[in-house]
Scaffold this active site. Structure first.
Site: not given
Ligand SMILES: [Ca+2]
Length: 477
Positions: A35-36, A74, A78, A127, A129, A152, A235, A287-288, A305
């Site tokens: 994540d991130d 995010c 997904r 996660k 989301h 998150s 994240h 994811d980003n 991001k």
């Protein structure tokens, strides 16, 4: 007829799984989604202050992609992973927050649902989301089991929407009574839709997810399985377990990533020990782009991001499957997170839905290193929220965006780019200028005009085929 078809596939799938015959034909599938995590946060992508020996080895044993695209935040990424479609097409254009009543539409046909139809055991560990209400939760979207957080860990949730285990652990002075009186409570840890800890202990995410992943793989070693290991790190707020704190040269951010690297090593070790290595496709990605204000790095890419510069939308992507995916290879052919659904479902013996627009394409020829394989995409379109902000064809990228002032932009950047809360109209050649430093709009107005025309045509066509998100509020009426 459609229902019958799906049912028959299920029956065949189960019969094969039970006899243990077809398992070898259908690979196990593992997606490790961080994540991130940014383009410059792994050793194999150039980081020299975070040690990622396990992921680097995975890249040596598999193929590394240098143009893998996701959404800049995010939830949309997904949504694309689950549906094989542009996130905005399925109504998930931005990050979902606790007050949102929308989520991934129950009418969408998801990756785990399709894999389940092929006889796969499916798990999400981490996660989700993609919506707050029950109807949007992963076990209503094709996952057999779920261990992790609804969104998150920086986000709150509505405590009355959840059930609580009788042995639920309440930390930091919270009690069930206190929690239920709150409009929004701190992020919980969930097992199969039931809250087992509030607030979830963020220092333990990676350790626990790893343990759960090893357990799931071990318990399902005799049937094809799909493990979606969706880490909460790196994240914010950043955490690592005690053994990893202070170990990297990039603070707690690097520590969290070094723990993710350890975790990846444990998953790969487990597959090897169980003799599943040659029959398992493992993917590692993000994811980003990175959070630049918290030590994240997009390496040579511009922005992070939330932006449609490459740093927001281009992330690491490594695919490993010994004997099937070439080792030590690197390719810059552009692919996207939407491509995973059609590709993985086909590997599982199924097919992507044909009754709706699926934007993703089969990238197996690229993954497997087929001679002459090229990107199946004519172009990459960059969405931010509901707007289209960019269009890449070949090496050229046209960008048309109203950018907020970016205090993380390096001072040495070309001042003529006018990015400060002004409309940026830009043309970059990504082959010569991966960092998007040289705006060539004045040199090549004809290329910019052509890309803008293609972008507008793409957007007009896209708007003809939109599917709404699920809406808990309208369902309730
Ligand atoms: Ca993210």
């Amino acid at each position: 007829m459609k229902t019958l078809g799906v049912l028959m596939v299920c029956v065949v799938g189960l019969a094969c799984a039970a006899s243990g015959v077809a398992a070898a034909d259908r690979p196990n599938l593992v997606i490790i989604l961080t994540d991130d995590l940014g383009y410059g946060d792994l050793g194999c992508y150039g980081a020299d202050d975070i040690a990622t020996p396990n992921v680097d080895r995975m890249a040596k044993e598999g193929t590394r992609f240098s143009s893998f695209y996701v959404s800049p935040v995010c939830s949309p990424t997904r949504a694309s992973l689950m549906t094989g479609s542009i996130a905005q097409r399925v109504g998930i254009g931005g990050v979902l927050f606790p007050r949102n009543t929308i989520g991934l539409n129950p009418d969408e046909v998801t990756l785990p649902e399709l894999l389940k139809g092929q006889g796969y055991a499916t798990a999400i560990i981490g996660k989700w989301h993609l919506g707050n209400e029950d109807m949007f939760q992963p076990m209503n979207h094709g996952f057999d089991t779920w261990y992790g957080t609804p969104a998150s860990h920086s986000q709150t949730y509505h405590p009355t929407l959840k059930k609580y285990a009788s042995d639920c652990v309440f930390r930091e002075g919270y009690t069930l009574e206190k929690i239920l009186k709150m409009d929004e409570a701190p992020c919980p840890l969930i097992r199969d839709n039931v809250v087992i800890e509030v607030p979830a202990d963020p220092t333990q995410f990676t350790q626990r997810y790893t343990k759960e992943s090893i357990r799931f793989i071990t318990e399902h070693k005799d049937v094809p399985f799909f493990l979606y290991l969706a880490h909460n790190m790196p994240h914010l707020p950043l955490h690592a377990s005690e053994a990893f704190v202070g170990k990297s040269r990039r603070g707690i951010y690097g520590d969290a990533i070094q723990e993710l690297d350890w975790s990846t090593g444990e998953v790969l070790k487990t597959l090897k020990a169980l003799g599943l290595d040659d029959n398992t496709l493992v993917i590692f990605t993000s994811d980003n782009g990175p959070n630049l204000s918290k030590m994240g790095s997009a390496g040579p890419l511009r922005g992070g991001k939330g932006t449609t510069y490459e740093g927001g939308t281009r992330v690491p992507f490594i695919a490993r499957w010994p004997g099937r995916i070439p080792a030590g290879r690197e390719t810059g052919e552009p692919i996207t997170v939407m491509d995973l659904l059609p590709t993985l479902v086909k590997l599982a013996g199924g097919a992507a839905p044909s009754d709706r627009v699926i934007d993703g394409k089969d990238i197996w020829p690229l993954l497997s290193g087929e001679a002459g394989a090229r990107s199946p995409h004519d172009a990459i379109c960059y969405f931010a929220g509901r707007s289209v902000q960019g269009f890449r064809e070949g090496d050229w990228k046209y960008r048309y965006a109203k950018d907020k002032p970016d205090k993380h932009e390096s001072k040495k950047k070309d001042k003529s780019q006018k990015v400060n809360a002004e409309l940026a109209v830009q043309l970059f050649n990504l082959r010569d200028d991966i960092g998007e430093q040289k705006n060539l709009i004045d040199e090549h107005p004809e290329i910019a005009a052509r890309l803008k025309q293609l972008m507008d045509a793409f957007h007009a066509d896209f708007q003809q085929n939109l599917r709404p998100p699920g809406d808990a509020e309208s369902e309730a009426k």
